[in-house]
Design an enzyme around this catalytic site. Structure first.
Site, PDB file in Angstrom:
ATOM      1  CE  LYS A 168      -3.887  -2.416   2.042  1.00 39.09           C
ATOM      2  NZ  LYS A 168      -4.572  -2.917   3.221  1.00 39.09           N
TER       3      LYS A 168
ATOM      4  CD  GLN B 101      -3.899  -4.673   6.188  1.00 42.45           C
ATOM      5  OE1 GLN B 101      -3.919  -3.623   5.544  1.00 42.45           O
ATOM      6  NE2 GLN B 101      -4.291  -5.817   5.659  1.00 42.45           N
TER       7      GLN B 101
ATOM      8  CG  ASP C 139     -10.380  -0.844   4.293  1.00 43.13           C
ATOM      9  OD1 ASP C 139     -10.034  -1.317   3.200  1.00 43.13           O
ATOM     10  OD2 ASP C 139      -9.787  -1.051   5.367  1.00 43.13           O
TER      11      ASP C 139
HETATM   12  N1  GUN Z   1      -7.188  -7.413   5.419  1.00 46.86           N
HETATM   13  C1  GUN Z   1      -7.449  -8.167   4.333  1.00 46.86           C
HETATM   14  N2  GUN Z   1      -8.089  -7.434   3.396  1.00 46.86           N
HETATM   15  C2  GUN Z   1      -8.244  -6.205   3.917  1.00 46.86           C
HETATM   16  C3  GUN Z   1      -8.826  -4.996   3.417  1.00 46.86           C
HETATM   17  O1  GUN Z   1      -9.362  -4.916   2.314  1.00 46.86           O
HETATM   18  N3  GUN Z   1      -8.765  -3.939   4.254  1.00 46.86           N
HETATM   19  C4  GUN Z   1      -8.198  -3.999   5.488  1.00 46.86           C
HETATM   20  N4  GUN Z   1      -8.217  -2.898   6.229  1.00 46.86           N
HETATM   21  N5  GUN Z   1      -7.658  -5.078   5.966  1.00 46.86           N
HETATM   22  C5  GUN Z   1      -7.669  -6.183   5.183  1.00 46.86           C
END
Ligand code: GUN
Length: 282
Positions: free
Chosen positions: A51, A95, A118
């Site tokens: 990211k 996350q 998200d």
């Molecule tokens: N963990 C796995 N996929 C995701 C996601 O799309 N967003 C977040 N914040 N954590 C994750």
């Protein structure tokens, strides 16, 4: 056809980069994403690093706040509150998964919806449900963009989604419905999964089981989107779909790696820029 999410995501990131250079000329500051990572989950570490790289590539600001697993829920909620009130921050992402002692629902609710890149906050989920403009979860959004890129029209098509998570299965079902598909959400209790999947013009595999879907689950000429990221018996990355077993039967398929994954990260960049514009009243 193999749908290269990797190539398509580079194309979109280059467009976003261009957009960011225009933002630089027009606005006093750049879009900024803050990612919070609690604990030392290996997969999460990799995702968060990717990211950050994505942000660097397109030229937006990013910050990663790393905490060890003992970070408390109260401290996390306080940190989110500070970021909610920080005008230089456009996107906040916590996350997942979080350590056991932290209530995920409480944490996701604490993020102000306008910065919820998200798309997991109940207000954004409700807007998606109602078909109103909102920040849309990144993986489902990435899948819709891939289908657009291959000029696939969902109207009247049978879409079967296997997996009913809040992150993938449920939101992608709503997006497909918005595009006038006939949508089935299957899951672990579905009877005769093979028969259900074999009806699909578009099969979306999101169950987290390595190479689960072989040719018996796939209709001739189907489009297969593989959301799984697993390790096979040789510790090699693989999807939920047995790629080699179905590839000659499908009209299009996303590989793992290099399919849905890179699109998810690119949609996060896109959502951060959308949040930036929205917060600036544009
Ligand atoms: N963990 C796995 N996929 C995701 C996601 O799309 N967003 C977040 N914040 N954590 C994750």
């Amino acid at each position: 056809m193999i749908i290269s999410g990797k190539e398509i995501s580079v194309k979109i990131k280059d467009q976003l980069k261009e957009e960011v250079s225009k933002i630089k000329e027009t606005y006093p500051r750049l879009p900024k994403l803050v990612v919070i990572l609690v604990g030392d989950n290996q997969a999460s570490q990799t995702y968060v690093r990717n990211k950050e790289r994505g942000c660097q590539y397109i030229g937006i600001e990013s910050e990663i706040l790393r905490h060890d697993a003992s970070f408390s829920e109260i401290e996390l909620l306080q940190e989110i509150n500070d970021l909610n009130n920080d005008d230089t921050v456009d996107g906040i992402l916590v996350q997942l998964p979080l350590p056991q002692h932290i209530n995920e629902e409480k944490v996701l609710d604490a993020i102000v919806p306008s910065k919820d890149v998200d798309g997991f906050h109940p207000e954004n989920v409700a807007k998606l449900f109602l078909g109103q403009h909102s920040l849309v979860p990144c993986t489902p959004k990435g899948m819709m963009v891939l289908l657009e890129e291959i000029n696939y029209d969902l109207a009247g098509k049978e879409v079967v989604i296997v997996g009913r998570s809040n992150i993938v299965g449920k939101p992608v079902a709503l997006l497909c419905l918005q595009k006038n598909a006939t949508v089935t959400i299957a899951h672990s209790q579905t009877k005769d999964l093979k028969a259900v999947c074999s009806r699909a013009d578009v099969l979306i595999a999101a169950i987290g089981k390595p190479k689960f879907f072989n040719h018996e689950y796939v209709k001739d000429g189907a489009v297969v989107l593989d959301v799984g990221i697993n390790r096979d018996e040789n510790n090699k990355l693989c999807g939920d779909v047995d790629f080699d077993d179905v590839k000659d039967k499908v009209s299009a398929i996303t590989p793992v790696p290099g399919g849905i994954g890179p699109m998810t990260i690119t949609m996060l960049m896109k959502n951060t820029i959308e949040a930036f514009y929205h917060r600036n009243g544009d």
